[in-house]
Each structure stands twice: as structure tokens, then as C-alpha cells.
Design a protein around this motif. Structure first.
Motif, PDB file in Angstrom:
ATOM      1  N   THR A  70       0.819  -1.202   0.000  1.00  0.00           N
ATOM      2  CA  THR A  70       0.000   0.000   0.000  1.00  0.00           C
ATOM      3  C   THR A  70       0.859   1.261   0.000  1.00  0.00           C
ATOM      4  O   THR A  70       2.093   1.206   0.143  1.00  0.00           O
ATOM      5  CB  THR A  70      -0.921   0.027   1.228  1.00  0.00           C
ATOM      6  OG1 THR A  70      -0.114   0.249   2.404  1.00  0.00           O
ATOM      7  CG2 THR A  70      -1.686  -1.281   1.373  1.00  0.00           C
ATOM      8  N   ALA A  72       1.098   3.293   2.311  1.00  0.00           N
ATOM      9  CA  ALA A  72       1.706   3.410   3.639  1.00  0.00           C
ATOM     10  C   ALA A  72       2.811   2.391   3.858  1.00  0.00           C
ATOM     11  O   ALA A  72       3.450   2.392   4.918  1.00  0.00           O
ATOM     12  CB  ALA A  72       0.637   3.242   4.718  1.00  0.00           C
ATOM     13  N   THR A  74       2.370  -0.976   3.843  1.00  0.00           N
ATOM     14  CA  THR A  74       1.853  -2.234   4.375  1.00  0.00           C
ATOM     15  C   THR A  74       1.761  -3.277   3.266  1.00  0.00           C
ATOM     16  O   THR A  74       1.289  -2.980   2.166  1.00  0.00           O
ATOM     17  CB  THR A  74       0.459  -2.019   4.988  1.00  0.00           C
ATOM     18  OG1 THR A  74       0.543  -0.984   5.979  1.00  0.00           O
ATOM     19  CG2 THR A  74      -0.059  -3.293   5.634  1.00  0.00           C
ATOM     20  N   ALA A 100       3.101  -5.046   8.584  1.00  0.00           N
ATOM     21  CA  ALA A 100       3.606  -3.678   8.686  1.00  0.00           C
ATOM     22  C   ALA A 100       5.125  -3.618   8.657  1.00  0.00           C
ATOM     23  O   ALA A 100       5.701  -2.529   8.734  1.00  0.00           O
ATOM     24  CB  ALA A 100       3.088  -3.035   9.976  1.00  0.00           C
ATOM     25  N   GLY A 132      -5.049   6.355  -3.075  1.00  0.00           N
ATOM     26  CA  GLY A 132      -4.394   5.480  -2.127  1.00  0.00           C
ATOM     27  C   GLY A 132      -5.249   4.304  -1.687  1.00  0.00           C
ATOM     28  O   GLY A 132      -4.804   3.464  -0.900  1.00  0.00           O
ATOM     29  N   ASP A 170      -8.707   2.300   4.324  1.00  0.00           N
ATOM     30  CA  ASP A 170      -7.947   2.365   5.576  1.00  0.00           C
ATOM     31  C   ASP A 170      -6.796   1.360   5.578  1.00  0.00           C
ATOM     32  O   ASP A 170      -6.579   0.645   6.551  1.00  0.00           O
ATOM     33  CB  ASP A 170      -8.862   2.165   6.784  1.00  0.00           C
ATOM     34  CG  ASP A 170      -9.579   0.818   6.775  1.00  0.00           C
ATOM     35  OD1 ASP A 170      -9.365   0.029   5.823  1.00  0.00           O
ATOM     36  OD2 ASP A 170     -10.342   0.544   7.722  1.00  0.00           O
ATOM     37  N   ASP A 171      -6.084   1.297   4.456  1.00  0.00           N
ATOM     38  CA  ASP A 171      -4.858   0.496   4.371  1.00  0.00           C
ATOM     39  C   ASP A 171      -5.128  -0.996   4.484  1.00  0.00           C
ATOM     40  O   ASP A 171      -4.291  -1.744   4.974  1.00  0.00           O
ATOM     41  CB  ASP A 171      -3.877   0.945   5.451  1.00  0.00           C
ATOM     42  CG  ASP A 171      -2.416   0.681   5.078  1.00  0.00           C
ATOM     43  OD1 ASP A 171      -2.026   0.991   3.929  1.00  0.00           O
ATOM     44  OD2 ASP A 171      -1.679   0.153   5.926  1.00  0.00           O
TER      45      ASP A 171
END
Length: 414
Positions: A70, A72, A74, A100, A132, A170-171
Motif C-alpha cells: 500500500t 503506507a 503495508t 507492517a 491510495g 484504511d490500508d
């Protein structure tokens, strides 16, 4: 009907140069049996983890891996969680585990699309670069309907293959309810339908930058009155679907519909080359032009709307049996195009990684991850020159577990 031929010999000097450049400094995972730990010794970077093991979390078997990273950072590892056994039919969910730390450790299993007695599968995730959001395409069919019955046209209304899309804002922690898009991407005469499996892509270059492209395959009914009524497998074909608005609306791109039995385009993957072209790789479902299960490939210069040339045999991957494979174009002008798949020729074993320095014209094997049985796989960029390989393997057969390997490629010289 377009003619689909076999390409000529590869260029030996180019292959030798690529092999020399890419086999130096590879960080390879252990090759023996019983790999189960998330890391090597204390203080060392992890190389292997196991997000899915058969018989755990209420599932008999986990199959059909797909993986993305992702915005972020992840890592999302999708799979089919099969309640009833290792077979492709039955009560099957699409499940997910999140990491993560680049695939070293994994969070708890979550159900993204529940079968509720039916079959949900063929995950094809992609991260939309504009929002995203994680966009996930999957397929559905009735839990009691086999692929063979679907291809013979024996599925009752609503229980044949249907296509759905979900999103996560939300990821990957939560996903929307599956929304059906079958009418926009499946022609009325098609019977079988499969997205991917494996990650889809978001285009980075050219006039279609931001477009989401999903590789897929389908089958068509034999012509009325044809003697091929019992030979539906020769009517496999490939296609692509795409979205220019982040996954809300979908359209059909190219459609391979020659159905000549020479090349039977099946489970597919796609990568965007540095020059903006798309490279499609596909499983050949026992076509007569590629005995031994050689791979097929094709190119698109317009974002997947049409093919620059029809599918053809890729002789550089003739060690790969009849099976799905992973494909990835890492970032960087000189980064090789990567392909993952078993290397046992006619046997599903020996997961390996190949590289191409000439946009998929030729391939050189870079490393073999293990000698164990192995089947489906997917690839994901991890940053810092590292690539993740999520694949099916095990001592007793490839459905024992799904492993995640972290491989480091050498930095280009000069």
C-alpha cells in the motif's frame, strides 16, 4: 482469425549479459524443507515468513496468493481460504493478512469476501495511485458448480461466473461490500471468467497514467452445431478490463478470441514496462502450439485497450509447467522484468525467479527458491532493491502452506 506464431531464437549475448548482471549478490532464501520462522537469527533481516498454513484459522487449505504494497508501505497478502478441501469448488472465502514490517510478521486473518457456501476467489488487488485506496477484484460462482460444468454451460442463472469489486480506504483493515460489475466486463456468450489471479496494476506513464488494468481470462461456448461440444477447453481466451476513475466504472479492453486451440490463453498477469507498454503473460492451457506448457505473452501500447500483437509462445520460460505465474516490473530504468513460477517443466516444484533485460523478449533464470513442490505465486516491490515473492509450497505438496520470501537484487552498475 489472427495468426499467432512462435517467436524466433533469443539473443545469446544478451542472455549471458543479463545473467552475469543479476546473479551476483542475490540474497536467496533457504532451499530445504521445513521453512517456518519469520526471521533468521536475531538481528538479521528476515528472509522467509509463512502467512498461511493449511488446517489453520478454520480452513482446510489456502490457495491462490496475491500481494500488493500500500501507499503506507503495508504488505497485503490475499488468498483463497478453502473450507471443504483443496479443490477449486465449494465454500471458499477471500482472506487477507497484513504486514507492517515488509512481510516479516503478519497480523490476524480477516475475511474480505465470504463465500457463505459459494465460491469467492481469484483475487486481483491493486492500489489506486490517486486516492491510495486498495481496489480488489474477485470472482464468484455457486459452490456446487465446477469449472467444467460452467464451461459446458450447465450453471443455473446466477450461479455461473460473476465479477465483483471492493475497496479499502484504511490500508486494508476493512473492505467495502462486494459490488457486482459483471455486466460491464463479461460478454454474454462467455462462460468461464477469471480475474488474474495475482496483483493488477496502476499505470504510471503516458496518457493513461492512473488507469487500473486487470488481466483476465474467459471461455466461450463452442459454435452451434460444432463437433467441439465436449472440447470446451480450446475456447479459452484472454482479455483485460480497466478503470480510469479509481475502480468505480469498468470497461473491457482487448479480447483474445481466436479460440483456435493452438494457444489457449488462461490465467494472466500484467506489468508496465519502463517505456509505458504493457507486458501480458499467460498460462497456456494445453494449446497445441506449445507442448510442455510453455508460457504465452503479448504487449499493449495503448493501456490495455488493444494488443500490439496477438499472444505468442515465450520459449525462454519453457521450464515452467502449466500453471499460473507472477510478473513484476520494478521501478528504475535498468531494473529487469521479473517472472516467478515453478521450474519443474512438467512438475509443479522448484519455485524460481527469472529476469528479462529486454522487455520480455528473453528470460534468464536468476535463482531457485526451493526444490519443494510449488505452484501459484505473486510478486511485490518492497523498496530498497528488495522484492517479495508470495507462493504456494510444502513438503507433501504445494497446498501445504503459502510462504513469503524477501529477495534482494543487486543494484545496477555504472
Amino acid at each position: 482469425m489472427a495468426h499467432r506464431g512462435v517467436r524466433g531464437e533469443s539473443e545469446a549475448p544478451l542472455r549471458r549479459s543479463l545473467a552475469a548482471a543479476l546473479t551476483v549478490g542475490l540474497l536467496t532464501a533457504p532451499t530445504g524443507a521445513g521453512i517456518a520462522s519469520a526471521a533468521t537469527r536475531s538481528g538479521s533481516p528476515c528472509t522467509v515468513s509463512v502467512p498461511y498454513t493449511a488446517g489453520r484459522d478454520g480452513y482446510d487449505t489456502f490457495r491462490i496468493p496475491a500481494v500488493v504494497r500500500t501507499a503506507a508501505g503495508t504488505v497485503l497478502a490475499f488468498a483463497e481460504g478453502r473450507h471443504d478441501g483443496a479443490g477449486d469448488t465449494g465454500d471458499i472465502d477471500v482472506v487477507l493478512r497484513r504486514s507492517a514490517d515488509g512481510g516479516c510478521t503478519w497480523g490476524p486473518l480477516t475475511v474480505v469476501a465470504a463465500g457463505h457456501g459459494n465460491t469467492r476467489g481469484n483475487p486481483a488487488p491493486v492500489v489506486d495511485p490517486r486516492s491510495g485506496r486498495v481496489v480488489l477484484l474477485t470472482c464468484f460462482n455457486g459452490g456446487g458448480v465446477t469449472e467444467a460444468r460452467i464451461m459446458r454451460g450447465e450453471a443455473a442463472p446466477g450461479l455461473g461466473r460473476r465479477v465483483f469489486v471492493q475497496t479499502s480506504a484504511d490500508d486494508g483493515r476493512h473492505f467495502s461490500v462486494p459490488r457486482e460489475i459483471t455486466g460491464a466486463v463479461k460478454r454474454p456468450g462467455w462462460r468461464w471468467y477469471a480475474t488474474g489471479p495475482g496483483h493488477a496494476i496502476a499505470l504510471r506513464h503516458g496518457p493513461h497514467a492512473g488507469r487500473l488494468v486487470v488481466p483476465a481470462d474467459h471461455s466461450a461456448a463452442p459454435p452451434a452445431g460444432s463437433a467441439d461440444t465436449g472440447r470446451e477447453a480450446r475456447y479459452y481466451g484472454g482479455h483485460a478490463l480497466y478503470s480510469d476513475d479509481g475502480g468505480r466504472d469498468w470497461r473491457l479492453g482487448f479480447v483474445d478470441d481466436s479460440y483456435d486451440g493452438r494457444l489457449n490463453v488462461n490465467e494472466s498477469g500484467v506489468a508496465e514496462l519502463p517505456d509505458g507498454r504493457l507486458y501480458f503473460t499467460a498460462r497456456d492451457q494445453n494449446g497445441t502450439a506449445s507442448p510442455g506448457g510453455h508460457r504465452l505473452d503479448a504487449y499493449s501500447a495503448d493501456g490495455g485497450r488493444t494488443l500490439s500483437r496477438p499472444y505468442a509462445v515465450q520459449p525462454g520460460l519453457d521450464e515452467v509447467p502449466v500453471v499460473q505465474g507472477g510478473v513484476l516490473q520494478p521501478s528504475g530504468r535498468r531494473a529487469p522484468l521479473l517472472f516467478s513460477g515453478p521450474s519443474g517443466h512438467r512438475a509443479r516444484r522448484g519455485m524460481a525467479l527469472w529476469g528479462s533485460g529486454d522487455a520480455g523478449r528473453t528470460f534468464t533464470r536468476l535463482l531457485t527458491l526451493s526444490s519443494l513442490p510449488a505452484a501459484y505465486s505473486d510478486l511485490v516491490p518492497l523498496g530498497g532493491g528488495r522484492t517479495g515473492i508470495l507462493y504456494e509450497t510444502g513438503e507433501r505438496g504445494p497446498c501445504t502452506r503459502i510462504e513469503f520470501h524477501r529477495v534482494t537484487l543487486p543494484r545496477p552498475q555504472g
